[in-house]
Each structure stands twice: as structure tokens, then as C-alpha cells.
Design a protein around this motif. Structure first.
Motif, PDB file in Angstrom:
ATOM      1  N   UNK A 170       0.847  -1.198   0.000  1.00 40.98           N
ATOM      2  CA  UNK A 170       0.000   0.000   0.000  1.00 40.98           C
ATOM      3  C   UNK A 170       0.881   1.246   0.000  1.00 40.98           C
ATOM      4  N   UNK A 171       0.376   2.302  -0.610  1.00 43.89           N
ATOM      5  CA  UNK A 171       1.064   3.591  -0.518  1.00 43.89           C
ATOM      6  C   UNK A 171       0.056   4.643  -0.064  1.00 43.89           C
ATOM      7  N   UNK A 172       0.310   5.231   1.090  1.00 43.79           N
ATOM      8  CA  UNK A 172      -0.592   6.274   1.595  1.00 43.79           C
ATOM      9  C   UNK A 172      -0.294   7.568   0.846  1.00 43.79           C
ATOM     10  N   UNK A 173      -1.266   7.996   0.030  1.00 43.96           N
ATOM     11  CA  UNK A 173      -1.078   9.209  -0.781  1.00 43.96           C
ATOM     12  C   UNK A 173      -1.638  10.451  -0.104  1.00 43.96           C
ATOM     13  N   UNK A 174      -2.405  10.255   0.992  1.00 45.45           N
ATOM     14  CA  UNK A 174      -2.956  11.436   1.639  1.00 45.45           C
ATOM     15  C   UNK A 174      -4.192  11.111   2.451  1.00 45.45           C
ATOM     16  N   UNK A 175      -5.052  12.124   2.612  1.00 45.19           N
ATOM     17  CA  UNK A 175      -6.204  12.012   3.500  1.00 45.19           C
ATOM     18  C   UNK A 175      -7.500  12.336   2.754  1.00 45.19           C
ATOM     19  N   UNK A 176      -8.579  11.761   3.244  1.00 48.59           N
ATOM     20  CA  UNK A 176      -9.913  12.002   2.670  1.00 48.59           C
ATOM     21  C   UNK A 176     -10.883  12.278   3.803  1.00 48.59           C
ATOM     22  N   UNK A 177     -11.857  13.149   3.556  1.00 47.40           N
ATOM     23  CA  UNK A 177     -12.919  13.334   4.540  1.00 47.40           C
ATOM     24  C   UNK A 177     -14.242  13.705   3.883  1.00 47.40           C
ATOM     25  N   UNK A 178     -15.317  13.356   4.573  1.00 46.02           N
ATOM     26  CA  UNK A 178     -16.652  13.860   4.253  1.00 46.02           C
ATOM     27  C   UNK A 178     -16.967  14.853   5.366  1.00 46.02           C
ATOM     28  N   UNK A 181     -22.417  18.092   7.866  1.00 43.79           N
ATOM     29  CA  UNK A 181     -23.488  18.958   7.337  1.00 43.79           C
ATOM     30  C   UNK A 181     -23.568  20.172   8.244  1.00 43.79           C
ATOM     31  N   UNK A 182     -23.596  21.347   7.665  1.00 43.75           N
ATOM     32  CA  UNK A 182     -23.654  22.553   8.486  1.00 43.75           C
ATOM     33  C   UNK A 182     -24.756  23.484   7.992  1.00 43.75           C
ATOM     34  N   UNK A 183     -25.194  24.361   8.857  1.00 40.27           N
ATOM     35  CA  UNK A 183     -26.215  25.350   8.495  1.00 40.27           C
ATOM     36  C   UNK A 183     -25.604  26.381   7.564  1.00 40.27           C
ATOM     37  N   UNK A 184     -24.521  26.958   8.023  1.00 38.89           N
ATOM     38  CA  UNK A 184     -23.838  27.992   7.268  1.00 38.89           C
ATOM     39  C   UNK A 184     -22.558  27.367   6.710  1.00 38.89           C
ATOM     40  N   UNK A 185     -22.450  27.367   5.374  1.00 35.84           N
ATOM     41  CA  UNK A 185     -21.330  26.695   4.704  1.00 35.84           C
ATOM     42  C   UNK A 185     -19.955  27.065   5.255  1.00 35.84           C
ATOM     43  N   UNK A 186     -19.807  28.298   5.667  1.00 35.34           N
ATOM     44  CA  UNK A 186     -18.499  28.735   6.176  1.00 35.34           C
ATOM     45  C   UNK A 186     -18.037  27.905   7.375  1.00 35.34           C
ATOM     46  N   UNK A 187     -19.003  27.261   8.046  1.00 31.02           N
ATOM     47  CA  UNK A 187     -18.640  26.451   9.214  1.00 31.02           C
ATOM     48  C   UNK A 187     -17.789  25.237   8.858  1.00 31.02           C
ATOM     49  N   UNK A 188     -17.779  24.822   7.588  1.00 30.90           N
ATOM     50  CA  UNK A 188     -16.947  23.660   7.243  1.00 30.90           C
ATOM     51  C   UNK A 188     -15.470  24.034   7.056  1.00 30.90           C
ATOM     52  N   UNK A 189     -15.223  25.323   6.847  1.00 31.08           N
ATOM     53  CA  UNK A 189     -13.853  25.742   6.530  1.00 31.08           C
ATOM     54  C   UNK A 189     -12.812  25.274   7.560  1.00 31.08           C
ATOM     55  N   UNK A 190     -13.083  25.449   8.864  1.00 31.72           N
ATOM     56  CA  UNK A 190     -12.077  24.992   9.838  1.00 31.72           C
ATOM     57  C   UNK A 190     -11.800  23.492   9.761  1.00 31.72           C
ATOM     58  N   UNK A 191     -12.791  22.702   9.373  1.00 28.58           N
ATOM     59  CA  UNK A 191     -12.566  21.259   9.263  1.00 28.58           C
ATOM     60  C   UNK A 191     -11.636  20.946   8.087  1.00 28.58           C
ATOM     61  N   UNK A 192     -11.872  21.631   6.973  1.00 30.61           N
ATOM     62  CA  UNK A 192     -10.999  21.433   5.813  1.00 30.61           C
ATOM     63  C   UNK A 192      -9.569  21.881   6.144  1.00 30.61           C
ATOM     64  N   UNK A 193      -9.493  22.988   6.855  1.00 30.49           N
ATOM     65  CA  UNK A 193      -8.171  23.505   7.222  1.00 30.49           C
ATOM     66  C   UNK A 193      -7.450  22.505   8.134  1.00 30.49           C
ATOM     67  N   UNK A 194      -8.205  21.936   9.059  1.00 33.01           N
ATOM     68  CA  UNK A 194      -7.606  20.960   9.983  1.00 33.01           C
ATOM     69  C   UNK A 194      -7.101  19.735   9.219  1.00 33.01           C
ATOM     70  N   UNK A 195      -7.841  19.335   8.193  1.00 39.36           N
ATOM     71  CA  UNK A 195      -7.401  18.176   7.409  1.00 39.36           C
ATOM     72  C   UNK A 195      -6.126  18.511   6.636  1.00 39.36           C
ATOM     73  N   UNK A 196      -6.082  19.727   6.121  1.00 36.08           N
ATOM     74  CA  UNK A 196      -4.859  20.130   5.396  1.00 36.08           C
ATOM     75  C   UNK A 196      -3.661  20.144   6.332  1.00 36.08           C
ATOM     76  N   UNK A 197      -3.849  20.646   7.524  1.00 31.92           N
ATOM     77  CA  UNK A 197      -2.732  20.672   8.482  1.00 31.92           C
ATOM     78  C   UNK A 197      -2.284  19.248   8.835  1.00 31.92           C
TER      79      UNK A 197
END
Ligand SMILES: *Cc1c(COP(=O)(O)O)cnc(C)c1O
Length: 246
Positions: A170-178, A181-197
Motif C-alpha cells: 500500500x502507498x498512503x497518498x494522503x487524507x480524505x474526509x466527508x 453537514x452545516x447550516x452555514x457553509x463557512x462552518x466547514x472551513x475549519x474542518x478542511x483547514x484541519x485536514x490540510x494541516x
């Protein structure tokens, strides 16, 4: 599974959908001072008939995502042009893993060491070694620690990555997430940022430069995901239309 046959109108609709999605991908990339070519568009064709996959292919799509093994196999067996890349994106039980290693090109949904070991063992048994050597995988992260979702927590990623890195097939190429669900779309931004970090940490401290991928962003939230660094977006409804079931 078959919802309907493809008509001329469907082809026109899908063509417009794909054009629209590609434009939004390009805009989001530019906003983040990235190149649109850094973002791979995976068309999520779950529940959709093969005819629609073939239309999308003819419109230039080369990456497709499916989440159920049986349904995917029935499509892949009939349609597997050499330049098409099949992504497994759904929760995978080890008893179905054998079929997956022999048909899919990348497994985005590795959510446990148990599954990683099963995939590795099956790859070792494969009669014909894969052309690319190792099977590319992503580790699926439950980024908001939701009870309803599989995937490892952000805290558990480094340990899992270290253990999976010892598996030779196996070769780990990175990370995936779903994202949640949020009320205000901007609320997902910190989760995406955390995954990038988390991806940056894995790449820089644990796995090295082959750990580049960040698979995040679906129909509702791909623009924000790209702004936050997504290298793969998985888009179903915005390309194929609404689904009768998930
Ligand atoms: C269904 C699905 C998608 C696509 O969702 P849309 O909202 O239709 O874009 C992406 N990723 C996973 C894991 C999925 O199951």
C-alpha cells in the motif's frame, strides 16, 4: 439501480453541469492562488446507470467514484477504458476487499488498520502484480468526530499512518474526509483547514513527499474545500443530478 436511459437532453444537461463545475473549480483555485490543474475532479457515479458514466467519459471525465462494491463491479466489468481511474470512496468491509484490490485504482476510504492489513494481504496474493506497484490509498478521517461516521479521528492519524506505512503493498497518498453537514457553509472551513494541516504534518514528519493528496469537497462544499487546499474533489449531484437514494 438503473434510473433512466440517457437522452439527448441528458447529454446537454450533463455537459452544462460539467462545464459549470470546472468553471467553479478554476475560480476557487484562482482565489487560493492555485492552478486549476492541481485539483482532480472525481465524478461520483453511485446509483447512476452506466450510460451516464459513458456520457461523462465522452465529455472528458476520467476519474469516477463509487461507494458500493457490488454496484461498482457491475459497471467496471463492462466499462474500463485504460485511461479511466476508478476510486473506491465508500466504507469497505474486509470480506469485499478482494474484489476491490483487483478492480479499483485507488481506495480513498481506508478507515482502519484492520482494513489496511486485509488489503495488503490480498495484494500480496494477487497473481498479476499491479502495474503501478503499490495500491494508492487515502486514510479516511472523521474530521468532526461525528458518531454517525466511520474514519479515524484527527488525533489518531499519525499512529495509523505509521502502521500502514509498514505494509509493503500500500502507498498512503494522503487524507480524505466527508465534512459535516452545516447550516452555514463557512462552518466547514475549519474542518478542511484541519485536514490540510494533518496532511502537511504527515507529509513533512512521517510519510514524506508522496503524501500529497487531500480529498475533500462534495457538491455543497467543494469551492471552500479547494480554497483550503483540496487536491481531489468528489462530486456527484452537481454532475449527474439528484439521486433517488444515497
Ligand atoms: C456520495 C458521495 C460524494 C458525492 O456527493 P454529492 O453531494 O453528490 O456531490 C462524495 N463523497 C462520498 C464519500 C460520497 O459517498
Amino acid at each position: 439501480m438503473i434510473e433512466h436511459q440517457a437522452s439527448d437532453q441528458q447529454i446537454a444537461e450533463m455537459s452544462a453541469n460539467i462545464k459549470h463545475v470546472r468553471e467553479r473549480i478554476a475560480e476557487a483555485a484562482h482565489t487560493a492562488q492555485r492552478e486549476p490543474s492541481e485539483v482532480t475532479l472525481v465524478a461520483v457515479s453511485k446509483t447512476k446507470p452506466l450510460e451516464m458514466i459513458q456520457i461523462a467519459y465522452n465529455l472528458g471525465i476520467r476519474h469516477f467514484g463509487e461507494n458500493r462494491v457490488q454496484e461498482a463491479l457491475s459497471k467496471i466489468e463492462v466499462f474500463h477504458p485504460a485511461d479511466l481511474v476508478w476510486h473506491m470512496i465508500g466504507h469497505l468491509q474486509t470480506n469485499k476487499a478482494r474484489k476491490v484490490v483487483s478492480t479499483f485504482d485507488i481506495v480513498q476510504s481506508v478507515d482502519s488498520l484492520h482494513l489496511a492489513r486485509a488489503l495488503d494481504r490480498l495484494l500480496a496474493e494477487e497473481a498479476t502484480p499491479r502495474k503501478a506497484g503499490r495500491l494508492p490509498i487515502l486514510l479516511e478521517v472523521n474530521v468532526a468526530s461525528e458518531a454517525s461516521k466511520t474514519g479515524v479521528t484527527l488525533t489518531d492519524i499519525p499512529d495509523l499512518a505509521r502502521q500502514v506505512a509498514t505494509l509493503p503493498h500500500l502507498e498512503v497518498r494522503g487524507l480524505m474526509t466527508v465534512a459535516p453537514q452545516v447550516e452555514d457553509l463557512e462552518e466547514v472551513r475549519p474542518f478542511f483547514r484541519a485536514l490540510r494541516e494533518a496532511r502537511d504534518h504527515l507529509r513533512d514528519e512521517i510519510l514524506g513527499p508522496t503524501c500529497t493528496e487531500l480529498s475533500m469537497g462534495m457538491t455543497n462544499d467543494y469551492v471552500i474545500a479547494i480554497e483550503e487546499g483540496a487536491t481531489i474533489v468528489r462530486i456527484g449531484r452537481a454532475i449527474f443530478g439528484a439521486r433517488a437514494y444515497t
